[in-house]
Design an enzyme around this catalytic site. Structure first.
Site, PDB file in Angstrom:
ATOM      1  N   ASP A  32       0.845  -1.195   0.000  1.00 38.95           N
ATOM      2  CA  ASP A  32       0.000   0.000   0.000  1.00 38.95           C
ATOM      3  C   ASP A  32       0.883   1.249   0.000  1.00 38.95           C
ATOM      4  O   ASP A  32       1.880   1.320   0.708  1.00 38.95           O
ATOM      5  CB  ASP A  32      -0.920  -0.015   1.234  1.00 38.95           C
ATOM      6  CG  ASP A  32      -2.072   0.954   1.093  1.00 38.95           C
ATOM      7  OD1 ASP A  32      -3.218   0.495   0.983  1.00 38.95           O
ATOM      8  OD2 ASP A  32      -1.826   2.188   1.081  1.00 38.95           O
ATOM      9  N   ILE A  33       0.477   2.229  -0.788  1.00 39.16           N
ATOM     10  CA  ILE A  33       1.272   3.451  -0.931  1.00 39.16           C
ATOM     11  C   ILE A  33       1.230   4.300   0.345  1.00 39.16           C
ATOM     12  O   ILE A  33       2.114   5.127   0.570  1.00 39.16           O
ATOM     13  CB  ILE A  33       0.784   4.250  -2.165  1.00 39.16           C
ATOM     14  CG1 ILE A  33       1.849   5.201  -2.674  1.00 39.16           C
ATOM     15  CG2 ILE A  33      -0.517   4.990  -1.857  1.00 39.16           C
ATOM     16  CD1 ILE A  33       1.557   5.761  -4.049  1.00 39.16           C
TER      17      ILE A  33
ATOM     18  N   ASN B  34     -12.934  -3.551   2.293  1.00 41.80           N
ATOM     19  CA  ASN B  34     -13.867  -2.431   2.354  1.00 41.80           C
ATOM     20  C   ASN B  34     -14.772  -2.456   1.133  1.00 41.80           C
ATOM     21  O   ASN B  34     -14.324  -2.743   0.015  1.00 41.80           O
ATOM     22  CB  ASN B  34     -13.097  -1.106   2.405  1.00 41.80           C
ATOM     23  CG  ASN B  34     -12.284  -0.952   3.690  1.00 41.80           C
ATOM     24  OD1 ASN B  34     -12.713  -1.415   4.743  1.00 41.80           O
ATOM     25  ND2 ASN B  34     -11.131  -0.321   3.592  1.00 41.80           N
TER      26      ASN B  34
ATOM     27  N   GLY C 269     -15.781   2.522   3.522  1.00 48.19           N
ATOM     28  CA  GLY C 269     -14.471   3.176   3.429  1.00 48.19           C
ATOM     29  C   GLY C 269     -13.695   2.825   2.187  1.00 48.19           C
ATOM     30  O   GLY C 269     -12.488   3.075   2.117  1.00 48.19           O
ATOM     31  N   GLN C 270     -14.365   2.252   1.183  1.00 44.98           N
ATOM     32  CA  GLN C 270     -13.653   1.897  -0.053  1.00 44.98           C
ATOM     33  C   GLN C 270     -13.371   3.150  -0.869  1.00 44.98           C
ATOM     34  O   GLN C 270     -14.298   3.923  -1.161  1.00 44.98           O
ATOM     35  CB  GLN C 270     -14.484   0.908  -0.881  1.00 44.98           C
ATOM     36  CG  GLN C 270     -13.734   0.404  -2.105  1.00 44.98           C
ATOM     37  CD  GLN C 270     -14.536  -0.599  -2.941  1.00 44.98           C
ATOM     38  OE1 GLN C 270     -15.725  -0.796  -2.704  1.00 44.98           O
ATOM     39  NE2 GLN C 270     -13.877  -1.208  -3.898  1.00 44.98           N
TER      40      GLN C 270
ATOM     41  N   HIS D  40     -10.189  -5.295  -3.442  1.00 40.89           N
ATOM     42  CA  HIS D  40      -8.850  -5.508  -2.900  1.00 40.89           C
ATOM     43  C   HIS D  40      -8.955  -5.946  -1.456  1.00 40.89           C
ATOM     44  O   HIS D  40      -9.795  -5.455  -0.700  1.00 40.89           O
ATOM     45  CB  HIS D  40      -7.981  -4.247  -3.012  1.00 40.89           C
ATOM     46  CG  HIS D  40      -8.639  -2.999  -2.520  1.00 40.89           C
ATOM     47  ND1 HIS D  40      -9.573  -2.312  -3.270  1.00 40.89           N
ATOM     48  CD2 HIS D  40      -8.519  -2.329  -1.362  1.00 40.89           C
ATOM     49  CE1 HIS D  40      -9.990  -1.264  -2.588  1.00 40.89           C
ATOM     50  NE2 HIS D  40      -9.378  -1.254  -1.415  1.00 40.89           N
TER      51      HIS D  40
HETATM   52  P1  AMP Z   1      -9.671   1.253   0.300  1.00 44.49           P
HETATM   53  O1  AMP Z   1      -9.751   2.520   1.112  1.00 44.49           O
HETATM   54  O2  AMP Z   1     -10.108   0.024   1.043  1.00 44.49           O
HETATM   55  O3  AMP Z   1     -10.354   1.413  -1.038  1.00 44.49           O
HETATM   56  O4  AMP Z   1      -8.133   1.021   0.027  1.00 44.49           O
HETATM   57  C1  AMP Z   1      -7.452   1.594  -1.055  1.00 44.49           C
HETATM   58  C2  AMP Z   1      -6.006   1.584  -0.691  1.00 44.49           C
HETATM   59  O5  AMP Z   1      -5.272   1.801  -1.874  1.00 44.49           O
HETATM   60  C3  AMP Z   1      -5.593   2.672   0.302  1.00 44.49           C
HETATM   61  O6  AMP Z   1      -5.062   2.066   1.476  1.00 44.49           O
HETATM   62  C4  AMP Z   1      -4.554   3.467  -0.471  1.00 44.49           C
HETATM   63  O7  AMP Z   1      -3.499   3.919   0.340  1.00 44.49           O
HETATM   64  C5  AMP Z   1      -4.103   2.475  -1.521  1.00 44.49           C
HETATM   65  N1  AMP Z   1      -3.548   3.039  -2.733  1.00 44.49           N
HETATM   66  C6  AMP Z   1      -4.059   4.049  -3.476  1.00 44.49           C
HETATM   67  N2  AMP Z   1      -3.291   4.265  -4.558  1.00 44.49           N
HETATM   68  C7  AMP Z   1      -2.287   3.361  -4.496  1.00 44.49           C
HETATM   69  C8  AMP Z   1      -1.159   3.085  -5.325  1.00 44.49           C
HETATM   70  N3  AMP Z   1      -0.920   3.773  -6.462  1.00 44.49           N
HETATM   71  N4  AMP Z   1      -0.317   2.092  -4.965  1.00 44.49           N
HETATM   72  C9  AMP Z   1      -0.541   1.388  -3.826  1.00 44.49           C
HETATM   73  N5  AMP Z   1      -1.590   1.602  -3.004  1.00 44.49           N
HETATM   74  C10 AMP Z   1      -2.443   2.585  -3.336  1.00 44.49           C
END
Ligand code: AMP
Length: 114
Positions: A30-31, A87, A93-94, A100
């Protein structure tokens, strides 16, 4: 899907710190990690959210969990424990509309989630 961030990561069009990739799934860090270990596991197929899983996805959903367990072991989380999070939708919270599974670990995680 052309304009989906995670489809682009799965296709290699956007860089990510990949920890696992096979024909069906990709996992990457995760970023914005919420724990010392925070990996996202996605199916290559574009499924918008957990709420979109249907009867025909039962095998994929099972393999997703098996892959998540393998990744947790490979990341060394099985001894101390870890958490999976899926999520779905706005109230869930998605923020990225491609299914994912979060694999979180490396510290004691609070409960319930905020
Ligand atoms: P959610 O809030 O459950 O939809 O999770 C989405 C996740 O994607 C969050 O934890 C973000 O930090 C992560 N995210 C968004 N963009 C990227 C990216 N380019 N590379 C890796 N993780 C990311």
């Amino acid at each position: 899907m052309a304009d989906c961030l995670f489809c682009k990561i799965a296709a290699g069009a956007i860089p990510a710190d990949i920890v696992h990739a096979d024909e069906e799934f990709v996992a990457f860090r995760d970023i914005a990690p919420r724990a010392p270990v925070h990996v996202l596991l996605i199916p290559r197929r574009h499924i918008p959210s957990p709420g979109d899983l249907g009867d025909g996805d039962a095998a994929l959903a099972g393999r997703l969990l098996v892959a998540a367990a393998r990744i947790a072991r490979e990341l060394g989380l099985d001894a101390t424990g870890f958490r999976w999070v899926l999520n779905s939708g706005a109230d869930g919270g998605q923020t990225v509309p491609h299914l994912h599974l979060h694999v979180l670990g490396g510290r004691e995680l609070g409960w319930p989630p905020g």
